[in-house]
Scaffold this active site. Structure first.
Site, PDB file in Angstrom:
ATOM      1  N   CYS A   1     -14.703 -41.175   9.827  1.00  0.00           N
ATOM      2  CA  CYS A   1     -13.625 -41.506  10.746  1.00  0.00           C
ATOM      3  C   CYS A   1     -13.319 -40.336  11.696  1.00  0.00           C
ATOM      4  CB  CYS A   1     -12.395 -41.951   9.961  1.00  0.00           C
ATOM      5  SG  CYS A   1     -11.147 -42.815  10.932  1.00  0.00           S
ATOM      6  N   HIS A   2     -12.147 -39.712  11.583  1.00  0.00           N
ATOM      7  CA  HIS A   2     -11.766 -38.578  12.415  1.00  0.00           C
ATOM      8  C   HIS A   2     -12.249 -37.234  11.850  1.00  0.00           C
ATOM      9  CE1 HIS A   2      -8.919 -41.556  14.009  1.00  0.00           C
ATOM     10  NE2 HIS A   2      -8.821 -40.791  15.079  1.00  0.00           N
ATOM     11  N   ALA A   3     -12.733 -37.215  10.625  1.00  0.00           N
ATOM     12  CA  ALA A   3     -13.127 -35.953   9.986  1.00  0.00           C
ATOM     13  C   ALA A   3     -14.244 -35.199  10.706  1.00  0.00           C
ATOM     14  CB  ALA A   3     -13.491 -36.185   8.520  1.00  0.00           C
TER      15      ALA A   3
ATOM     16  N   TRP B   1     -14.155 -34.134  13.481  1.00  0.00           N
ATOM     17  CA  TRP B   1     -13.471 -33.063  14.216  1.00  0.00           C
ATOM     18  C   TRP B   1     -13.675 -31.725  13.514  1.00  0.00           C
ATOM     19  CZ3 TRP B   1      -8.110 -35.730  15.092  1.00  0.00           C
ATOM     20  CH2 TRP B   1      -8.038 -36.285  16.374  1.00  0.00           C
TER      21      TRP B   1
END
Length: 186
Positions: A114-116, A118
């Protein structure tokens, strides 16, 4: 499920607030069912307050230890669950970035959903890598030099460690299977 990961240790790095519920609970369950010993590390001991779709409070998940109490050498892989708030907190934490770099530098699997991813940007591990993520951070990854692909799971072995990335909670079965496969082969 058989104990294909018996004797394997997996570290899950999370913040204490804002981790997407399914993106921590399901990998924990999948890896433990496969026989792995899974340790949840956060900024503080206690619990992780999860969120459902970055908005509604979800169940709490127990924290086993803190980031500064673990070393990459004690584990076989690291998992970075998503959630916008969680991933944003993880990417700004120097200890988390150092741990993720240590896993990669040791040739150990790094898995992010997902956003990990980043965190991968901030750790300098996205440039030149094939990966996926939630669509909303696609531009961030491309600007960091990654080759982004809209797939359920993307595996990249191009630079000495297996990078496993996935898009969202709908991909968790494939994400878990990819982590189990990577650890089974190691």
């Amino acid at each position: 499920m058989t104990n294909v990961l018996e004797g394997r240790a997996v570290l899950v790095l999370t913040s204490n607030f804002g981790t997407e519920t399914d993106e921590i609970q399901r990998p924990l369950a999948t890896l433990r069912e496969a026989g792995a010993t899974v340790t949840v590390a956060a900024t503080e001991t206690g619990t992780v307050q999860t969120l459902v779709v970055d908005h509604d409070l979800g169940p709490e998940v127990p924290v086993d230890t803190t980031y500064d109490s673990v070393q990459a050498g004690d584990f076989d892989a690291v998992v970075l669950p998503g959630g916008t708030l969680n991933a944003d907190a993880l990417r700004t934490d120097e200890t988390v970035r150092s741990l993720v770099k240590a896993f990669a530098g040791s040739g150990k699997p790094v898995a992010a959903i997902c956003h990990a991813p980043w965190v991968l940007i901030e750790a300098g591990l996205a440039d030149g890598r094939r990966l996926t993520s939630v669509d909303t951070i696609r531009t961030d990854l491309v600007n960091a030099g990654a080759q982004w692909s809209d797939q359920e799971v993307v595996l990249d072995d191009s630079t000495g460690f297996r990078l496993i990335t996935s898009r969202n909670p709908g991909d968790l079965d494939a994400f878990g299977a990819a982590i189990i496969d990577a650890l089974s082969q190691a």
